[in-house]
Design an enzyme around this catalytic site. Structure first.
Site, mmCIF file in Angstrom:
data_model
loop_
_atom_site.group_PDB
_atom_site.id
_atom_site.type_symbol
_atom_site.label_atom_id
_atom_site.label_comp_id
_atom_site.label_asym_id
_atom_site.label_seq_id
_atom_site.Cartn_x
_atom_site.Cartn_y
_atom_site.Cartn_z
ATOM 1 N N ASN A 1 35.579 68.082 44.280
ATOM 2 C CA ASN A 1 37.005 68.114 44.083
ATOM 3 C C ASN A 1 37.359 66.718 43.433
ATOM 4 O O ASN A 1 36.616 65.841 43.467
ATOM 5 C CB ASN A 1 37.896 68.616 45.053
ATOM 6 C CG ASN A 1 37.941 67.425 46.327
ATOM 7 O OD1 ASN A 1 38.113 66.451 46.292
ATOM 8 N ND2 ASN A 1 37.384 68.080 47.340
ATOM 9 N N PRO B 1 34.037 74.137 58.553
ATOM 10 C CA PRO B 1 34.851 74.054 59.797
ATOM 11 C C PRO B 1 35.993 73.093 59.324
ATOM 12 O O PRO B 1 35.881 72.332 58.469
ATOM 13 C CB PRO B 1 33.837 72.940 60.536
ATOM 14 C CG PRO B 1 33.049 72.356 59.732
ATOM 15 C CD PRO B 1 32.696 73.494 58.448
ATOM 16 N N ILE C 1 38.140 70.081 60.133
ATOM 17 C CA ILE C 1 37.614 69.118 61.113
ATOM 18 C C ILE C 1 38.977 68.657 61.819
ATOM 19 O O ILE C 1 38.868 68.190 63.002
ATOM 20 C CB ILE C 1 37.195 68.004 60.087
ATOM 21 C CG1 ILE C 1 35.859 68.377 59.296
ATOM 22 C CG2 ILE C 1 36.686 66.807 61.055
ATOM 23 C CD1 ILE C 1 35.410 67.462 58.231
ATOM 24 N N LYS D 1 47.427 73.060 62.694
ATOM 25 C CA LYS D 1 46.323 72.323 62.765
ATOM 26 C C LYS D 1 46.414 71.771 64.485
ATOM 27 O O LYS D 1 45.295 71.084 64.769
ATOM 28 C CB LYS D 1 45.972 71.661 61.940
ATOM 29 C CG LYS D 1 45.656 72.349 60.509
ATOM 30 C CD LYS D 1 45.067 71.501 59.639
ATOM 31 C CE LYS D 1 44.936 72.129 58.170
ATOM 32 N NZ LYS D 1 43.675 71.620 57.475
HETATM 33 N N1 CTP Z 1 40.753 68.974 56.457
HETATM 34 C C1 CTP Z 1 39.852 69.023 57.441
HETATM 35 N N2 CTP Z 1 38.921 69.815 57.201
HETATM 36 C C2 CTP Z 1 38.932 70.929 56.420
HETATM 37 C C3 CTP Z 1 40.021 71.066 55.547
HETATM 38 C C4 CTP Z 1 41.096 70.130 55.510
HETATM 39 O O1 CTP Z 1 39.698 68.203 58.211
HETATM 40 N N3 CTP Z 1 37.874 71.794 56.395
HETATM 41 C C5 CTP Z 1 42.157 68.050 56.648
HETATM 42 C C6 CTP Z 1 41.987 67.156 55.643
HETATM 43 O O2 CTP Z 1 41.364 65.788 55.744
HETATM 44 C C7 CTP Z 1 43.707 66.932 55.589
HETATM 45 C C8 CTP Z 1 44.250 68.219 56.134
HETATM 46 O O3 CTP Z 1 43.055 68.921 56.777
HETATM 47 O O4 CTP Z 1 43.942 65.828 56.620
HETATM 48 C C9 CTP Z 1 44.864 69.074 55.240
HETATM 49 O O5 CTP Z 1 43.944 69.675 54.338
HETATM 50 P P1 CTP Z 1 44.377 70.860 53.352
HETATM 51 O O6 CTP Z 1 43.090 71.014 52.603
HETATM 52 O O7 CTP Z 1 45.645 70.743 52.629
HETATM 53 O O8 CTP Z 1 44.719 72.179 54.436
HETATM 54 P P2 CTP Z 1 44.155 73.521 54.442
HETATM 55 O O9 CTP Z 1 43.850 74.228 55.778
HETATM 56 O O10 CTP Z 1 42.867 73.638 53.497
HETATM 57 O O11 CTP Z 1 45.572 74.094 53.597
HETATM 58 P P3 CTP Z 1 45.676 74.585 52.071
HETATM 59 O O12 CTP Z 1 45.570 76.092 52.252
HETATM 60 O O13 CTP Z 1 46.933 74.204 51.835
HETATM 61 O O14 CTP Z 1 44.307 74.265 51.322
#
Ligand code: CTP
Length: 398
Positions: free
Chosen positions: A208, A301, A303, A338
């Site tokens: 990305n 996962p 995180i 989260k």
């Molecule tokens: N994050 C994480 N592990 C993942 C995905 C996201 O730790 N597998 C953390 C990112 O580092 C960030 C936060 O979650 O701090 C938000 O990530 P985002 O991609 O916006 O969240 P998503 O749950 O993937 O929501 P969206 O559907 O908007 O993509």
């Protein structure tokens, strides 16, 4: 080093030209520098060069009345946070050790009550002479930080210890001097930054556009406040912020393992743009003749969520949310979903990813703060300072 003021005493040696580079590095790191040039130092670099680089007047003589009227030598050292002697010649070290004050530089060094750091540079025999060894031991016993010189080819054609440490190493020593004194001294903060890459086959990945700049700036700002920082970084070509311990990873699962391995922590700031999905990677390169590949997706996962809900959860967990619409509402929902304490939400509908500035909202259990558009560095410093407030129990947003 934001706002830190260095009084730089430039002694007379061939390495004086490296002091010019040091001035540039200190200023780039956010510090300010005022230079004092000894008479022999002025044989090697000009006051004009140092004045141009520091954008401050350069002081050369104790007897320059104009200097004394405008800013006396006591005042010069009073207005500094640290006195740096670079290059510290054998003569300067000897005078410092003996308490001799016969010019502006040595008078300042005797009169100052500020910490002093000396970066020696001299011929190898001079460095190894019993008198210099004695002087350095004396100065260290007096509380002066005397760096070890580098070893290598010398301007005089000899080889051995005596070369001025590289300006980057002197800057690192200056930063080390201030570390451990900041508001986050003794705290361990975990930061994730950059993208993750999920392999498709041995040569292809799902990636990305995350540049890692915001996360690296946050790691830098936290380290600057004295925190011990573990920076778990996806694939980015950014220099490691001084003072941060960097763990390079590629995939989300590697990132999660590195985060878990770094615990316990007082706070975690998860900035990384983690791939939500991975695919079953082929062991051999996919061939075009086989047609478009069918990718077998499975979830990575989360995180942030796992850390927020784990029994080893740091007292403060901060997530990031890059959104293109309904920024605050999406961020608030994400914060609850989260289980983290704060979400820093940024609007990525413009061209923020990869850029140098950012516009964010800080979403806490107590409400939402809209922060003005600012450089990623400024946002990092503001966030680091809020984290320090929270860990000191002074932030009502926590
Ligand atoms: N994050 C994480 N592990 C993942 C995905 C996201 O730790 N597998 C953390 C990112 O580092 C960030 C936060 O979650 O701090 C938000 O990530 P985002 O991609 O916006 O969240 P998503 O749950 O993937 O929501 P969206 O559907 O908007 O993509």
């Amino acid at each position: 080093m934001n706002g830190l003021r260095i009084l730089l005493i430039v002694g007379g040696g061939i390495a004086a030209y490296k002091a010019c580079e040091l001035v540039r590095l200190i200023r780039k790191a956010g510090g300010s520098v005022r230079c004092v040039l000894t008479r022999s130092g002025a044989e090697f670099v000009t006051p004009m060069t140092l004045a141009a680089l520091s954008e401050q007047p350069v002081h050369t003589s104790l007897w320059d009345l104009k200097d004394e009227v405008e800013m006396g030598h006591i005042q010069l050292s009073r207005e500094a946070d640290l006195v740096v002697v670079c290059p510290a010649t054998a003569d300067l070290l000897a005078k410092m050790a003996a308490g001799i004050a016969d010019d502006l530089a040595t008078t300042l060094l005797l009169a100052t009550d500020k910490p002093v750091l000396a970066a020696p540079a001299m011929n190898v025999r001079m460095w190894q002479h019993a008198a210099t060894t004695r002087n350095v031991a004396r100065l260290r016993a007096d509380g002066v930080t005397v760096l070890e010189p580098d070893e290598g080819d010398m301007a005089c054609g000899e080889y051995g210890p005596g070369r001025l440490p590289e300006p980057e190493a002197i800057l690192a020593a200056i930063r080390r001097h201030f570390a451990g004194r900041g508001r986050l001294a003794g705290r361990h903060v975990l930061v994730t930054a950059g993208p993750t890459q999920e392999p498709i086959d041995p040569v292809r990945v799902i990636a990305n556009r995350s540049s890692g700049k915001q996360g690296f700036a946050i790691a830098d700002a936290l380290a600057e406040l004295g925190a011990r920082v573990t920076l778990v970084a996806g694939p980015v070509a950014l220099p490691t912020p001084y003072g941060a311990e960097r763990v390079d990873v590629e995939t989300a699962r590697e990132m999660e393992a590195a985060v878990t391995a770094a615990l316990p922590a007082d706070a975690a700031v998860l900035v990384a743009a983690v791939a939500d999905w991975r695919v079953e990677a082929a062991t051999a390169k996919l061939k075009k003749v086989d047609g478009p590949p069918t990718l077998d997706w499975s979830p990575n996962p989360d995180i942030l969520e796992r850390l927020s809900r784990s029994d080893r959860r740091p007292p403060l967990v901060v997530g990031f949310a890059a959104e293109t619409h309904d920024v605050v509402a999406e961020a608030e929902a994400k914060r609850r979903r989260k289980g983290c304490d704060w979400i820093v939400a940024n609007d990525v509908s413009g061209d923020v990813m990869g850029g140098d500035s950012n516009q964010v909202h800080l979403v806490t259990p107590h409400g939402v703060e809209g922060w003005d558009k600012a450089s990623k560095r400024d946002i990092a410093q503001r966030l680091a300072s809020r984290i320090a407030d929270a860990l000191e129990g002074r932030d009502e947003g926590h």
